[in-house]
Design an enzyme around this catalytic site. Structure first.
Site, mmCIF file in Angstrom:
data_model
loop_
_atom_site.group_PDB
_atom_site.id
_atom_site.type_symbol
_atom_site.label_atom_id
_atom_site.label_comp_id
_atom_site.label_asym_id
_atom_site.label_seq_id
_atom_site.Cartn_x
_atom_site.Cartn_y
_atom_site.Cartn_z
ATOM 1 C CE LYS A 147 5.583 -18.064 19.157
ATOM 2 N NZ LYS A 147 6.213 -18.235 17.855
ATOM 3 C CG HIS B 77 7.250 -22.353 7.199
ATOM 4 N ND1 HIS B 77 6.296 -21.906 8.077
ATOM 5 C CD2 HIS B 77 8.380 -22.492 7.931
ATOM 6 C CE1 HIS B 77 6.842 -21.775 9.276
ATOM 7 N NE2 HIS B 77 8.103 -22.132 9.224
ATOM 8 C CG HIS C 173 3.756 -25.070 11.441
ATOM 9 N ND1 HIS C 173 3.512 -24.774 10.127
ATOM 10 C CD2 HIS C 173 3.993 -23.870 12.044
ATOM 11 C CE1 HIS C 173 3.604 -23.458 9.933
ATOM 12 N NE2 HIS C 173 3.887 -22.886 11.085
ATOM 13 C CG ASP D 221 1.484 -19.203 15.786
ATOM 14 O OD1 ASP D 221 1.242 -18.623 14.707
ATOM 15 O OD2 ASP D 221 2.614 -19.252 16.299
ATOM 16 C CE LYS E 104 0.395 -20.534 11.046
ATOM 17 N NZ LYS E 104 1.344 -19.745 11.861
ATOM 18 N NE ARG F 81 -2.671 0.296 3.359
ATOM 19 C CZ ARG F 81 -3.429 0.382 4.445
ATOM 20 N NH1 ARG F 81 -4.721 0.454 4.323
ATOM 21 N NH2 ARG F 81 -2.900 0.368 5.647
ATOM 22 C CD GLU G 185 8.630 -20.835 17.564
ATOM 23 O OE1 GLU G 185 9.102 -20.177 16.637
ATOM 24 O OE2 GLU G 185 7.464 -20.711 17.958
ATOM 25 C CE LYS H 196 10.471 -25.550 9.560
ATOM 26 N NZ LYS H 196 11.425 -24.467 9.757
HETATM 27 C C1 BG6 Z 1 4.972 -19.619 12.157
HETATM 28 C C2 BG6 Z 1 4.363 -19.153 13.449
HETATM 29 O O1 BG6 Z 1 4.014 -20.243 11.360
HETATM 30 O O2 BG6 Z 1 6.015 -20.553 12.445
HETATM 31 C C3 BG6 Z 1 5.408 -18.532 14.345
HETATM 32 O O3 BG6 Z 1 3.346 -18.198 13.172
HETATM 33 C C4 BG6 Z 1 6.560 -19.485 14.544
HETATM 34 O O4 BG6 Z 1 4.838 -18.160 15.592
HETATM 35 C C5 BG6 Z 1 7.073 -20.006 13.215
HETATM 36 O O5 BG6 Z 1 7.583 -18.779 15.220
HETATM 37 C C6 BG6 Z 1 8.086 -21.105 13.426
HETATM 38 O O6 BG6 Z 1 8.689 -21.419 12.206
HETATM 39 P P1 BG6 Z 1 10.180 -21.976 12.162
HETATM 40 O O7 BG6 Z 1 10.403 -22.298 10.733
HETATM 41 O O8 BG6 Z 1 11.057 -20.887 12.690
HETATM 42 O O9 BG6 Z 1 10.191 -23.180 13.056
#
Ligand code: BG6
Length: 501
Positions: free
Chosen positions: A350, A188, A250, A245, A158, A60, A226, A192
């Site tokens: 987290k 994603h 995932h 999330d 997502k 934008r 994480e 991997k």
């Molecule tokens: C994302 C989440 O889809 O994946 C994030 O929204 C998360 O909260 C991330 O940190 C983790 O991805 P990766 O590839 O770093 O494990």
């Protein structure tokens, strides 16, 4: 070769060399800067992009092309550029265009239309790295501007909704413009390398598949830990929480790849159907059972790698008190012949002790143990798939420790480290996924049916939490989550595997 045959051969599509345009909505955003543009740059660096391939960033904000190129240079020119000279960067920079478009404002698509004009037969990818409430309006405005061609693909990032109903609403709007075959829903984790290798491990080897069932496997653990917190994303995260999330997408995708039946081929429909069957076989978790089968946690202040970090409620961009979970653990079950009675323990959070994603498949103990107690602790065999970092596969076995006298057993591992075998740099997941979209290969993207089945299961847990409130348990940043997470698995006589050597 006759002229006619030569012409026909020349006209045959070749996804590896045919021109493409990739248009990134949210081209100025965090995902584009951190992941998408560096991934495209790396693909170029490795010579995987056809000469006539363009990247059009849409946002934008008004910005000159030069300013945008400078921003992308900052995002891309890290380690990868070292020693490679400027020529490749110049080639990549020449691919970049920038268009100012207000996603909700149809007339503002004119500038984009101008950039794409005359390229109706070129593979065209619209990558929506925006808030999901814009997916429908963007799809409609693209159609109104006559930008959707038969060779157009749409990539959806997502979160695809926050529950089944909102996800269906988004998909239905998008579905009014795009055929299901044109829609690439990205997760994603599926890009991997170690996740890809899970399929190869299971289906390119004959060793594991005969053992891959309830007769030999005691349980499976999937951990995605994480160290990062949610600073900077509080507004999004607080409405989402760890279940939506990470688990809904995932972690369920990882679970599917572990649990699915061998697909009949690697074609998209075959792989998706095999995963869908797993999602549909997940035993429902809901009502009062939710409290026994799940744990919610939230981080408090603590330390990560020796550095103090604030608690979730004290993050700089917090917006008040919250009971959103930043950690979740779940005991899941799959109701089918292969897996009945085999628990799948999932946990993600987290601000945990280390960044580590791992799948542990733990086998049953031998039926009859020959060795005396003095031989040492009896550890079960485990197959450990390290998703990140230090990607690899380990198989833990009991071995006899060399030496005379009473036998001593010691647990050792067959250790396959990707870095040792394949070299240091593994491509980022987005590199693989972007190349697949450009080349029109949908196998690693989620079907609508998968997405809905995953939401159906997740919604029941969310409903369970709403009906029988499950308080979030505090945990100290830098640990492994709340004590209740240990209890979840320990009351079954098992424990989380935490040997991260
Ligand atoms: C994302 C989440 O889809 O994946 C994030 O929204 C998360 O909260 C991330 O940190 C983790 O991805 P990766 O590839 O770093 O494990």
């Amino acid at each position: 070769m006759t002229v006619a045959i030569a012409e026909a051969a020349a006209a045959k599509p070749n996804p590896a060399t045919d021109p493409f345009d990739i248009v990134v909505f949210g081209g100025h955003g965090d995902l584009a800067r951190r992941k998408l543009l560096p991934a495209l740059y790396h693909l170029d660096l490795e010579g995987r992009l056809p000469d006539d391939g363009r990247v059009v960033a849409v946002s934008r904000g008004t910005m000159t092309r030069d300013a945008y190129v400078a921003m992308v240079a900052e995002a891309c020119l890290g380690d990868a550029a070292r020693g490679k000279g400027d020529a490749i960067w110049e080639r990549f920079a020449a691919r970049l265009q920038y268009a100012t478009v207000d996603a909700k404002d149809a007339p503002s698509y004119a500038s984009l239309a101008g950039m794409l004009s005359g390229r109706d037969r070129t593979a065209r990818v619209f990558y929506l790295a925006t808030a999901p409430d814009l997916f429908g309006p963007i799809a409609h405005n693209l159609a109104a501007a006559s930008l959707v061609t038969p060779v157009t693909r749409l990539v959806l990032e997502k979160p695809l909704g926050h529950d089944l109903a909102s996800s269906q609403a988004i998909n239905s709007e998008v579905g009014k413009v795009f055929e299901e075959g044109q829609i690439y829903r990205i997760d994603h984790y599926l890009g991997k390398e170690a996740v890809q290798n899970l399929m190869a491990l299971r289906f390119a080897n004959s060793l594991f598949e005969p053992l891959w069932n309830r007769n030999y496997i005691d349980h499976v653990q999937i951990t995605v830990a994480e160290t990062v917190g949610v600073a900077g994303r509080w507004a999004y995260y607080d409405k989402s929480g760890a279940l939506r999330d990470m688990v809904q997408n995932h972690m369920l995708q990882l679970l599917c790849l572990v649990a699915m039946e061998p697909p009949i081929s690697l074609e998209a429909d075959a792989v998706r159907d095999a995963k869908l069957n797993v999602l549909r076989s997940l035993e429902p978790i809901g009502g009062s059972d939710t409290a026994h089968l799940s744990v919610r946690g939230q981080y408090r202040a603590g330390a990560i790698e020796g550095q103090p970090v604030p608690g979730y409620q004290d993050e700089p961009d917090k917006a008040g008190a919250s009971d959103t979970e930043t950690f979740v653990a779940i005991k899941a079950g799959i109701g089918n012949w292969r897996w009945s009675g085999v628990p799948f323990y999932l946990r993600t959070g987290k601000r945990l002790a280390s960044r580590m994603s791992e799948i542990v498949v733990e086998f049953h103990q031998p039926p009859h143990f020959l060795y005396p107690k003095s031989a040492g602790a009896i550890e079960p065999n485990r197959l450990i798939i390290r998703v990140q970092p230090n990607e690899g596969v380990r198989l833990q076995l009991l071995n006899k420790q060399p030496g005379p006298g009473d036998p001593k057993l010691r647990q050792t591992a067959l250790n396959l480290s990707f870095a040792d075998i394949f070299g240091d740099r593994l491509p980022d997941a987005y590199e693989r996924l972007l190349l697949d979209v450009i080349r029109g290969r949908p196998a690693l993207f989620m079907s609508l049916a998968e997405l809905e089945a995953a939401w159906r299961w997740t919604d029941q847990i969310l409903d369970g939490w709403a009906q029988f409130p499950l308080p979030v348990k505090p945990y100290t940043a830098g640990g492994w989550g709340p004590a209740a997470s240990l209890a979840l698995i320990e009351r079954d006589g098992r424990s989380w595997f935490e040997d991260f050597t």
